[in-house]
Design an enzyme around this catalytic site. Structure first.
Site, PDB file in Angstrom:
ATOM      1  N   LYS A  34     -72.459-107.569 -60.031  1.00 14.09           N
ATOM      2  CA  LYS A  34     -72.743-106.135 -60.203  1.00 14.09           C
ATOM      3  C   LYS A  34     -73.050-105.842 -61.667  1.00 14.09           C
ATOM      4  O   LYS A  34     -72.788-106.691 -62.539  1.00 14.09           O
ATOM      5  CB  LYS A  34     -71.560-105.300 -59.694  1.00 14.09           C
ATOM      6  CG  LYS A  34     -70.260-105.514 -60.438  1.00 14.09           C
ATOM      7  CD  LYS A  34     -69.095-104.975 -59.630  1.00 14.09           C
ATOM      8  CE  LYS A  34     -67.780-105.311 -60.282  1.00 14.09           C
ATOM      9  NZ  LYS A  34     -67.072-104.210 -60.856  1.00 14.09           N
ATOM     10  N   ARG A 132     -57.476 -96.208 -56.540  1.00 13.18           N
ATOM     11  CA  ARG A 132     -58.889 -95.961 -56.785  1.00 13.18           C
ATOM     12  C   ARG A 132     -59.532 -95.755 -55.416  1.00 13.18           C
ATOM     13  O   ARG A 132     -59.779 -94.643 -55.026  1.00 13.18           O
ATOM     14  CB  ARG A 132     -59.482 -97.185 -57.523  1.00 13.18           C
ATOM     15  CG  ARG A 132     -60.264 -96.833 -58.745  1.00 13.18           C
ATOM     16  CD  ARG A 132     -60.650 -98.045 -59.586  1.00 13.18           C
ATOM     17  NE  ARG A 132     -60.991 -99.255 -58.876  1.00 13.18           N
ATOM     18  CZ  ARG A 132     -61.609-100.295 -59.446  1.00 13.18           C
ATOM     19  NH1 ARG A 132     -61.946-100.245 -60.716  1.00 13.18           N
ATOM     20  NH2 ARG A 132     -61.879-101.391 -58.766  1.00 13.18           N
ATOM     21  N   TYR A 255     -75.038 -96.007 -94.425  1.00 12.68           N
ATOM     22  CA  TYR A 255     -74.793 -94.584 -94.188  1.00 12.68           C
ATOM     23  C   TYR A 255     -73.361 -94.205 -94.572  1.00 12.68           C
ATOM     24  O   TYR A 255     -72.406 -94.937 -94.266  1.00 12.68           O
ATOM     25  CB  TYR A 255     -74.961 -94.275 -92.695  1.00 12.68           C
ATOM     26  CG  TYR A 255     -76.399 -94.169 -92.251  1.00 12.68           C
ATOM     27  CD1 TYR A 255     -77.264 -93.228 -92.792  1.00 12.68           C
ATOM     28  CD2 TYR A 255     -76.875 -95.012 -91.254  1.00 12.68           C
ATOM     29  CE1 TYR A 255     -78.573 -93.124 -92.351  1.00 12.68           C
ATOM     30  CE2 TYR A 255     -78.191 -94.914 -90.813  1.00 12.68           C
ATOM     31  CZ  TYR A 255     -79.036 -93.961 -91.368  1.00 12.68           C
ATOM     32  OH  TYR A 255     -80.329 -93.870 -90.934  1.00 12.68           O
TER      33      TYR A 255
END
Ligand SMILES: Cc1ncc(COP(=O)(O)O)c(C=O)c1O
Length: 357
Positions: A34, A132, A255
């Site tokens: 997956k 779940r 930065y």
């Protein structure tokens, strides 16, 4: 050309699949592919996994991609179908579904009544405490009986919430519930092991194991490395040095000027950034590997670039830098970024070039 590259090592993938076979010799292997094979790229992984018994994916689109690539092994939808319309495509493409909710059971029973005479396999999910997906122990036996009565072959499925934890009390509770339900539903096929459980509980391998992260050579355990587990990293993520700067004490980098040199130093700019999926680590510290040497990232990670301290290293433009792979383990990068290897692998962007080795 910009050299941000994800290498997929097919031999390592095969090696890890063989490790699963060693650890679970009697079980069938459902290789979890997956989320684009955990970010590795399904199309670059299936050939190395072709001796697996089956594949596991999260949705129909992922299953169809496997069919389009020409692989014919069973594919299981581990969350089942999301609406009744998907049933026809599932049947046409010989895909197996899981049911975790009564509405999915209704879709299956209706479909079977209308169209299907042949035997179909269905995975039935037990919610034994992860909360779940799944049926509670008090309901699942009736669900399984009704599916069996309608002619389905059932696989009792369960997922551990803490298989990676050394000694979590929920593990025993989940195991016991699973065993009780299994006994009440015999004869029935059974599956409850992910990677961590495959390593820890050989007695729970049953009919199918469902390895994911171990196939990709990443440890499911915080306190055990891939070397301890004898698995091999499959992905190597690299970029190269595109600029070299010498800076003086007091000069800053990047930065926000968050890094200021305490003494004169050499820095290398690498063509990789969060736009490729390289994590920002702030406020923690990233490291890369250059010529096998652990080297610190300095200043902020930008979208397309990072800076590293190469003082005393013998580097040049074009020198390769390993962001993660066999030297700098993705688990260690994840740790330094307050996350897990799974997440770093899955969230790589489409920008790095993909190559199989
Ligand atoms: C139901 C199910 N089984 C197996 C796995 C594989 O787990 P791992 O990658 O930890 O081996 C997952 C992963 O999320 C899963 O959801």
């Amino acid at each position: 050309m910009r050299q941000a590259t994800v290498y997929i090592d097919s031999k390592a993938l095969q090696y890890n699949l063989n490790r699963v076979k060693q650890l679970a010799p009697t079980a069938k292997i459902v290789s979890m592919v997956k989320a684009n094979a955990y970010g590795h790229g399904v199309k670059d992984c299936l050939a190395a996994l072709s001796s697996t018994d089956a594949f596991g994916v999260a949705c129909l689109q992922e299953a169809l991609e496997i069919r389009e690539l020409g692989y014919l092994q069973p594919v299981t939808l581990i969350e089942g179908i999301f609406n009744a319309d998907e049933m026809t495509t599932v049947i046409e493409n010989n895909i197996e579904v899981l049911v975790h909710h009564s509405v999915q059971v209704e879709w299956l029973l209706e479909y079977k009544q209308q169209y299907i005479a042949k035997d179909l396999k269905v995975w039935v999910k037990l919610n034994s405490g992860m909360n779940r997906l799944g049926f509670k122990a008090s309901e699942i036996v009736d669900v399984i009986h009704s599916l069996k009565a309608a002619g389905f072959t059932c696989v009792l499925a369960m997922h551990f919430a803490n298989a990676d934890a050394e000694d979590h009390p929920l593990n025993e509770q989940q195991k016991n519930q699973f065993l009780q339900v299994k006994q009440a539903c015999e004869p029935i096929l059974a599956s409850c092991c992910n990677s961590a459980a495959i390593f820890k509980w050989p007695e729970l391998n049953f009919d199918y194991v469902r390895p994911g992260i171990m196939l990709y050579g990443t440890s499911p355990f915080a306190n055990k490395s891939v070397h301890d587990l004898d698995i091999q990293p499959v992905m190597t993520f690299t970029a190269e040095i595109i600029a070299l700067n010498h800076i003086q004490a007091g000069e800053s980098v990047g930065y926000g000027s968050t890094f200021t040199a305490e003494q004169a130093m050499d820095i290398a700019i690498i063509s990789i950034g969060y736009g490729d999926g390289y994590p920002r680590a702030f406020p923690k510290q990233n490291y890369v590997s250059i010529q096998g040497q652990k080297t610190r990232v300095i200043g902020r990670v930008s979208m397309d670039m990072i800076a590293v301290d190469v003082t005393n290293l013998n580097v040049a433009l074009g020198t390769a830098v390993e962001l993660w792979g066999k030297d700098r383990l993705v688990d260690d990068v994840a740790e330094a970024n307050g996350t897990i290897g799974y997440e770093l692998l899955c969230r790589l962007s489409a920008r790095p070039v993909r190559k199989q080795i």
